[in-house]
Design an enzyme around this catalytic site. Structure first.
Site, mmCIF file in Angstrom:
data_model
loop_
_atom_site.group_PDB
_atom_site.id
_atom_site.type_symbol
_atom_site.label_atom_id
_atom_site.label_comp_id
_atom_site.label_asym_id
_atom_site.label_seq_id
_atom_site.Cartn_x
_atom_site.Cartn_y
_atom_site.Cartn_z
ATOM 1 N N PRO A 299 1.215 -1.122 -0.080
ATOM 2 C CA PRO A 299 0.045 0.335 -0.001
ATOM 3 C C PRO A 299 0.565 1.849 -0.252
ATOM 4 C CG PRO A 299 -0.615 -1.078 1.993
ATOM 5 C CD PRO A 299 0.512 -1.771 1.374
ATOM 6 N N LYS B 74 1.512 8.253 3.138
ATOM 7 C CA LYS B 74 1.438 6.348 3.837
ATOM 8 C C LYS B 74 0.732 6.172 4.831
ATOM 9 C CE LYS B 74 5.487 5.214 0.917
ATOM 10 N NZ LYS B 74 6.272 4.191 0.761
ATOM 11 N N ARG C 269 15.907 -4.629 -2.693
ATOM 12 C CA ARG C 269 14.334 -4.515 -3.384
ATOM 13 C C ARG C 269 15.462 -4.681 -4.635
ATOM 14 N NH1 ARG C 269 11.605 -0.226 -0.274
ATOM 15 N NH2 ARG C 269 13.085 -1.109 1.069
#
Length: 310
Positions: free
Chosen positions: A2, A61, A288
DNA sequence: CAAGGTACCTGTTAGC
DNA sequence: TGCTAACAGGTACCTT
């Protein structure tokens, strides 16, 4: 997963389903989900009981629900009579806030359950990987817009590019002061908030910038380009309910968004670039993945931190 | 202070 | 078939 658009979808769901409702009781099923509430799970629950949820807010966020009414807990250490309290939420990697019939089955990863005094839909925090968290905290004056209030723990979080308080010139000057690469800067929530790994890659693809582009020599035109790209891609994602790769990210009613099919770079390793047809490359970066087009986004001659990509 | 690395988590999937 | 390793990655915290 998210990021800003997904969190905003959830915020809008909460606005519709919980605003004006009074909490009968809160139940913490996993202490880790309230680990940032320093006074502990019992205090967390006590502070929510009897409070009324006001209109949910969001920055980047993080989202929070200002609480009306008397706190059921002891007064905050820094004295009462401040601007009030809010329940702050971060979804982390796998957090979900769900509303539904109170008697429905309990989800496997149900962490916190909030029941309302009207006997209607309950609010559940479900989080498989427990990177997310909830807490009740004081509201304090915002550093970016004089009349606004933000939860104390997020005063260091920068404004996000979709809010009025965001200042492009401040962001540009911060970029020039940094000695780092543009993707690392985009992911730094104290410079610009709301952007995560997916939308960083998408914004850089749209702006035709490599992730290692040093920020200290960026031009105003480049900074404007990447900022506009971030706004455009997050706005487009928001319009279709956000990005869902699987059932982990859903809105408050458990439904998936549709933006995944619109992604141009993220997750498209070896698939043709939608501009030039060159296979999208995947680089290891910050532990990542980074996806980019080798032709549209050429590696800068003077890259900031190397990554191990080809 | 800035920059960058790592721990924290668990379910899924790839590979042997 | 069953096991292990890799992978997903936001943020706080630690070291340099």
């Amino acid at each position: 997963m998210p990021e800003l658009p997904e969190v905003e979808v959830v915020r809008r769901g909460l606005e519709r389903w919980t605003t004006g409702r009074t909490i009968a009781c809160a139940e913490v099923l996993h202490p880790r989900s309230v680990r940032r509430h320093e006074a502990g799970p019992a205090d967390f629950a006590a502070r929510l009981k009897g409070r009324t949820m006001l209109t949910p807010r969001r920055r980047g966020k993080y989202m929070w629900i200002p609480l009306d009414g008397e706190s059921g807990g002891p007064p905050p250490r820094n004295g009462s009579g401040g601007p009030g309290e809010a329940m702050l939420a971060h979804l982390g990697m796998s957090g979900q806030l769900l509303v539904g019939e109170p008697d429905r089955e309990r989800e496997k990863h149900l962490r916190v359950r909030i029941v309302f005094d009207d006997g209607g839909h309950d609010l559940r925090f479900v989080d498989q990987r427990t990177f997310g968290h909830l807490m009740v905290t004081d509201l304090v004056p915002d550093a970016f817009s004089a009349e606004a209030l933000v939860p104390e723990p997020i005063v260091h979080i920068a404004a996000d590019p979709l809010e009025d308080a965001f200042d492009a010139e401040t962001f540009f000057r911060a970029l020039r002061r940094r000695r780092t690469g543009i993707k690392r800067a985009l992911l730094d929530q104290s410079l610009i908030s709301g952007v995560g790994n997916i939308y960083a890659d998408e914004a850089l693809w749209r702006a035709r910038l490599h992730w290692a582009r040093p920020t200290d020599t960026m031009t105003r035109a480049e900074a404007t380009r990447v900022l506009e790209a971030a706004r455009d891609v997050m706005g487009a994602a928001l319009a279709v309910g956000g990005t869902s790769f699987d059932s982990l990210y859903v809105n408050v009613n458990g439904e998936s968004g549709y933006f995944e099919r619109s992604l141009d770079a993220y997750g498209r390793r070896d698939e043709p670039c939608r501009r030039c047809g060159t296979p999208i490359r995947r680089d290891e970066f910050m532990n990542r993945s980074s996806y980019s087009c080798p032709v549209c986004q050429p590696r800068p001659r003077r890259a900031r931190h190397q990554g191990s990509g080809t």
